[in-house]
Design a protein around this motif. Sequence first.
Motif, PDB file in Angstrom:
ATOM      1  N   ASP A 136       0.832  -1.206   0.000  1.00 28.50           N
ATOM      2  CA  ASP A 136       0.000   0.000   0.000  1.00 28.50           C
ATOM      3  C   ASP A 136       0.866   1.255   0.000  1.00 28.50           C
ATOM      4  O   ASP A 136       0.575   2.232  -0.700  1.00 28.50           O
ATOM      5  CB  ASP A 136      -0.914   0.020   1.223  1.00 28.50           C
ATOM      6  CG  ASP A 136      -1.975  -1.057   1.188  1.00 28.50           C
ATOM      7  OD1 ASP A 136      -2.183  -1.644   0.111  1.00 28.50           O
ATOM      8  OD2 ASP A 136      -2.594  -1.313   2.228  1.00 28.50           O
ATOM      9  N   GLY A 169      -8.452   0.137  -2.103  1.00 29.75           N
ATOM     10  CA  GLY A 169      -7.205   0.512  -2.771  1.00 29.75           C
ATOM     11  C   GLY A 169      -6.750  -0.458  -3.822  1.00 29.75           C
ATOM     12  O   GLY A 169      -5.647  -0.317  -4.355  1.00 29.75           O
ATOM     13  N   TRP A 202      -2.385  11.519   2.118  1.00 32.81           N
ATOM     14  CA  TRP A 202      -2.369  10.089   2.463  1.00 32.81           C
ATOM     15  C   TRP A 202      -0.945   9.653   2.808  1.00 32.81           C
ATOM     16  O   TRP A 202      -0.724   8.895   3.749  1.00 32.81           O
ATOM     17  CB  TRP A 202      -2.913   9.283   1.294  1.00 32.81           C
ATOM     18  CG  TRP A 202      -3.463   7.935   1.650  1.00 32.81           C
ATOM     19  CD1 TRP A 202      -3.643   7.425   2.902  1.00 32.81           C
ATOM     20  CD2 TRP A 202      -3.918   6.950   0.734  1.00 32.81           C
ATOM     21  NE1 TRP A 202      -4.184   6.154   2.827  1.00 32.81           N
ATOM     22  CE2 TRP A 202      -4.362   5.839   1.506  1.00 32.81           C
ATOM     23  CE3 TRP A 202      -4.005   6.877  -0.660  1.00 32.81           C
ATOM     24  CZ2 TRP A 202      -4.872   4.684   0.917  1.00 32.81           C
ATOM     25  CZ3 TRP A 202      -4.512   5.740  -1.246  1.00 32.81           C
ATOM     26  CH2 TRP A 202      -4.954   4.647  -0.461  1.00 32.81           C
ATOM     27  N   TRP A 217      -4.014  -1.951   9.297  1.00 29.06           N
ATOM     28  CA  TRP A 217      -4.043  -1.864   7.835  1.00 29.06           C
ATOM     29  C   TRP A 217      -5.367  -1.304   7.326  1.00 29.06           C
ATOM     30  O   TRP A 217      -5.394  -0.367   6.533  1.00 29.06           O
ATOM     31  CB  TRP A 217      -3.807  -3.243   7.224  1.00 29.06           C
ATOM     32  CG  TRP A 217      -4.096  -3.300   5.767  1.00 29.06           C
ATOM     33  CD1 TRP A 217      -3.368  -2.728   4.756  1.00 29.06           C
ATOM     34  CD2 TRP A 217      -5.205  -3.936   5.137  1.00 29.06           C
ATOM     35  NE1 TRP A 217      -3.952  -2.978   3.542  1.00 29.06           N
ATOM     36  CE2 TRP A 217      -5.087  -3.712   3.742  1.00 29.06           C
ATOM     37  CE3 TRP A 217      -6.282  -4.676   5.616  1.00 29.06           C
ATOM     38  CZ2 TRP A 217      -6.010  -4.208   2.835  1.00 29.06           C
ATOM     39  CZ3 TRP A 217      -7.209  -5.173   4.700  1.00 29.06           C
ATOM     40  CH2 TRP A 217      -7.065  -4.933   3.329  1.00 29.06           C
ATOM     41  N   CYS A 252      -5.713   1.991   4.973  1.00 34.87           N
ATOM     42  CA  CYS A 252      -5.888   1.812   3.528  1.00 34.87           C
ATOM     43  C   CYS A 252      -7.283   2.183   3.053  1.00 34.87           C
ATOM     44  O   CYS A 252      -7.464   2.615   1.925  1.00 34.87           O
ATOM     45  CB  CYS A 252      -5.580   0.373   3.119  1.00 34.87           C
ATOM     46  SG  CYS A 252      -6.969  -0.780   3.340  1.00 34.87           S
ATOM     47  N   CYS A 253      -8.290   1.992   3.899  1.00 31.74           N
ATOM     48  CA  CYS A 253      -9.665   2.043   3.420  1.00 31.74           C
ATOM     49  C   CYS A 253     -10.541   3.094   4.097  1.00 31.74           C
ATOM     50  O   CYS A 253     -11.258   3.824   3.421  1.00 31.74           O
ATOM     51  CB  CYS A 253     -10.311   0.661   3.577  1.00 31.74           C
ATOM     52  SG  CYS A 253      -9.378  -0.656   2.755  1.00 31.74           S
ATOM     53  N   TYR A 258       0.465   8.052   6.404  1.00 31.59           N
ATOM     54  CA  TYR A 258       1.180   6.779   6.543  1.00 31.59           C
ATOM     55  C   TYR A 258       2.460   6.918   7.364  1.00 31.59           C
ATOM     56  O   TYR A 258       3.032   5.910   7.789  1.00 31.59           O
ATOM     57  CB  TYR A 258       1.518   6.195   5.174  1.00 31.59           C
ATOM     58  CG  TYR A 258       0.505   5.188   4.681  1.00 31.59           C
ATOM     59  CD1 TYR A 258       0.411   3.923   5.257  1.00 31.59           C
ATOM     60  CD2 TYR A 258      -0.369   5.494   3.642  1.00 31.59           C
ATOM     61  CE1 TYR A 258      -0.508   2.995   4.801  1.00 31.59           C
ATOM     62  CE2 TYR A 258      -1.296   4.571   3.184  1.00 31.59           C
ATOM     63  CZ  TYR A 258      -1.358   3.319   3.773  1.00 31.59           C
ATOM     64  OH  TYR A 258      -2.276   2.401   3.329  1.00 31.59           O
TER      65      TYR A 258
END
Length: 381
Positions: free
Chosen positions: A150, A228, A243, A257, A261-262, A247
């Motif tokens: 990712d 993603g 983003w 995660w 990611c979502c 991270y």
Amino acid sequence: MRVRSAALLACIGEAHAIFVRTPDQAGTQCSTQPVVANNLVRVWLGSRCPGQNDLVSLLMAAMMLEPDRIFFYVDHRFPNACRIPVPPAMQADHSGDVTDCYAKLGVEIVRIGYGMDNAFGRATQNHTIQRIGKWANGAPHAAVPEFLTDLVRLYALRQVGGFYFDSDVFVTSPELRQWRRCPAVLSAALPSRYDTEVSETALPAEPAELDQAKCDVATRPPNGLNNGGMFMAAGSTTFGDAWWQHYRSYPADWQQWHPYCCYWPHSWRSRHPNDLVAMTDVMHMFPYAFTVDGVTQRNLSGSTVAQQIPRILRRSGTHMLHMTNTKKRVHVMDTVRGMLDWAVDNRGGIDALRPALQQCVRTAQAWMTVGNGTGHRKHHG
């Protein structure tokens, strides 16, 4: 036709309200001309060879999107085992070497590293991954490759821009290119009517209870509505940069995660609606089950599943299919082979493809012929 519960209808209706089905529905978020480079970006981490799914995913994207450039971000050199043991009857058609296929397609291999001597390492020097224990075999020993992917794909798209697809996402329509008019695009991670409704015998569908569970999970923190598996970006964008900064604080135990990611993209978009386009009814899940004579079945024969593939791929509005959770599926290899054969026919047959694609399609077909004995199945892309 299956009747949905009121709760499910409300859940999906509320969720779909924030998504758009075409770039035109996004209004000023998208321009009249492409702003995203026509690049295809792939990521593969770990010491294994890319799997059959990954090669077919790449080939279908190349056939449908006709990218100007293909980038492959890796953190290792592909081993000699990536050469496929081709059956004698097929040896005249191609070399059986996946890396030779990449070369003929003009794939640009980009090696990333995790130290300060590599651009990716320098770019992540303030990220949590640089503080996770000792480095082992070129990557943080505590990092799950799928999760680290990712971060790498986000890095890659900020560098070169273009389309990114996971190894289990298969492009089924050139119409996906119209989304290049939008600077940052993610797809939905919720069920669509194509995944759930039954309108004729043998039309694929998911059980209602699975559909409801997916929607419940997708719309509740800390998960989210975005997926993603497909991400498109015009290089460095407002959303992509935000983003990337988010991270930096990825927890050291790699247990967060899904929120990163979502759900975070969904949450961020709710506060910055003009900087990210979320598409719906464009990427669909490949069905887990089929309804035959009113009965949901999961264990149909490989030939029966193969017969359904053209109908699944021809559904109106479908630009991509996502084959999630392959361990829970049956006849995965038959399905992937059927999708590749359908894509070739859709593009006018093998002879209509440019020579490099012809060879690589035959390489993929040979690989799936020798099938499960190659040890190339796991994917970290």
